[in-house]
Design a protein around this motif. Structure first.
Motif, mmCIF file in Angstrom:
data_model
loop_
_atom_site.group_PDB
_atom_site.id
_atom_site.type_symbol
_atom_site.label_atom_id
_atom_site.label_comp_id
_atom_site.label_asym_id
_atom_site.label_seq_id
_atom_site.Cartn_x
_atom_site.Cartn_y
_atom_site.Cartn_z
ATOM 1 N N ASP A 61 -84.612 -23.161 -2.842
ATOM 2 C CA ASP A 61 -84.136 -24.260 -3.376
ATOM 3 C C ASP A 61 -85.535 -25.225 -3.380
ATOM 4 O O ASP A 61 -85.730 -25.272 -2.217
ATOM 5 C CB ASP A 61 -83.075 -24.714 -2.480
ATOM 6 N N LYS A 62 -86.096 -25.545 -4.439
ATOM 7 C CA LYS A 62 -87.428 -26.567 -4.288
ATOM 8 C C LYS A 62 -87.064 -27.690 -3.768
ATOM 9 O O LYS A 62 -88.038 -28.302 -2.803
ATOM 10 C CB LYS A 62 -87.581 -26.809 -6.067
ATOM 11 N N ASP A 63 -85.916 -28.464 -3.797
ATOM 12 C CA ASP A 63 -85.702 -29.835 -2.866
ATOM 13 C C ASP A 63 -85.673 -29.247 -1.258
ATOM 14 O O ASP A 63 -86.170 -30.206 -0.640
ATOM 15 C CB ASP A 63 -84.440 -30.155 -3.339
ATOM 16 N N GLU A 66 -89.224 -28.844 -0.358
ATOM 17 C CA GLU A 66 -90.192 -29.641 -0.170
ATOM 18 C C GLU A 66 -89.806 -30.557 1.135
ATOM 19 O O GLU A 66 -90.721 -31.321 1.823
ATOM 20 C CB GLU A 66 -89.898 -31.043 -1.410
ATOM 21 N N ASN A 92 -94.931 -26.936 -6.010
ATOM 22 C CA ASN A 92 -94.039 -25.570 -5.288
ATOM 23 C C ASN A 92 -94.498 -24.871 -6.642
ATOM 24 O O ASN A 92 -93.748 -24.814 -7.759
ATOM 25 C CB ASN A 92 -92.862 -25.963 -5.200
#
Length: 365
Positions: A61-63, A66, A92
């Motif tokens: 999950d990119k969020d 981060e 990413n």
């Protein structure tokens, strides 16, 4: 008589920031599941973090990633104009693992070819060489001071220690201490040197000769701009700091960001475990263990043991016949997929008594 030097770097050194981020993201992607894979590389520079590498995981999950990256940088202590956890850009570029690589590792063959070394000696309480041991201790003392009120200290620092040895390889005392630390602009270089001495002298006092030991604290003077704003960081550039400070051989593979099917990491842990058990059991004063692997193959292609100045084939044979040296065996022995990899990132992967490869239990009989 001879001399030997090792260095360490702090958790705020640019390369260690990269290692820490890689280990944190890898731990998230692995998620305790032995079927998951991660190989995370990180670049840090002025107000920017870039991730690249491969994964096999249902947790991507990119969020979330981060958020992990920003929290690592925040915890280290970076809130500077040139590198700030809330203001930096995060890129990413992670992508799925190659199915060709998965062919070899899904059945727990080695994740790559390579050679790994482990070492132990009786010089220090944690069976590590003296120069790297005290280099780590100096920087741990600085970080502890910074986190407990010494706000004039910055996160970025390095230490280097040179030991004098006698003719039979016993460490006598410290010849030179080099320590460079980032500091606030308001503090003079004279105050920096005096305050750093007050912090680090208690750590090394039993090994320094007050009249002979040379102290080089911030030898260039001003060190205000530090961290990724002063020098770009990359994962895997501090492999000698991570291991034995150059006192023992290194196979060349980095540890951080990798799941433990990668024998660069897991087999290096096993090699340390074997070497430490030889020394801690009193069977030798120092020991070097080499393991080698081929990608996709479970059993090591070789094992070599050198202790107290000679090849010790009896140890190699004993380990091969009695210890599971396959990647899966190593993972299960040390429960590596449950490990928070960030616990290994700073101040060496070896010599930390709470790590499972530091246990002494092979020759208990």
């Amino acid at each position: 008589m001879y001399e030997f030097t090792s260095e360490s770097v702090s958790s705020g050194h640019p390369d260690k920031i990269s290692d820490h981020i890689s280990d944190a993201v890898a731990t998230y992607l692995i998620d305790g599941k032995i079927t998951h894979r991660a190989a995370v590389e990180t670049l840090v520079t002025t107000n920017m973090v870039t991730l690249a590498g491969e994964y096999k995981s249902d947790k991507f999950d990119k969020d979330v990633i981060e958020h992990i990256v920003r929290n690592v940088v925040k915890d280290i202590g970076y809130e500077q104009d040139g590198f700030h956890w809330a203001k930096m850009a995060v890129y990413n570029e992670l992508h799925g693992q190659s199915p060709d690589i998965a062919l070899g590792t899904d059945d727990f063959g080695a994740g790559d070819q390579g050679l790994m070394f482990g070492y132990a000696c009786d010089e220090t309480p944690n069976y590590m060489p003296s120069a790297i041991y005290y280099s780590h201790e100096i920087l741990k003392a600085l970080e502890n001071a910074r986190r407990n009120g010494a706000d004039w200290l910055g996160p970025d620092s390095k230490a280097q220690v040179t030991f004098n040895y006698d003719g039979v390889g016993v460490p006598i005392d410290i010849k030179t201490v080099v320590c460079s630390t980032q500091h606030s602009e308001e503090v003079s270089i004279e105050d920096v040197r005096e305050r750093v001495m007050d912090i680090i002298l208690p750590v090394v006092k039993d090994k320094v000769h007050l009249l002979k030991t040379e102290w080089l604290i911030n030898p260039t003077g001003r060190f205000v701009i530090g961290g990724p704003d002063g020098d770009t960081g990359l994962t895997g550039r501090k492999i000698i700091v991570d291991t034995y400070g150059g006192y023992a051989p290194h196979g060349g593979g980095a540890f951080s960001g990798k799941d433990c099917t990668k024998v660069d990491r897991s087999a290096a842990y096993m090699a340390r475990y074997l070497a430490k058990n030889i020394v801690a059991s009193g069977k030798a004063k120092n020991a070097t263990v080499q393991l080698s692997y081929a990608i996709g193959v479970k059993e090591p292609t070789s094992i070599y043991v050198y202790a107290d100045g000679e090849v010790r084939k009896e140890f190699a044979d004993y380990f091969m016949n009695n210890i599971d040296l396959t990647p899966k065996g190593i993972i299960e022995k040390f429960d590596l997929f449950k490990l928070d990899l960030t616990k290994t990132t700073n101040y060496g992967h070896f010599g930390k008594e709470d790590m499972p490869w530091e246990q002494v239990d092979i020759f208990n009989d």
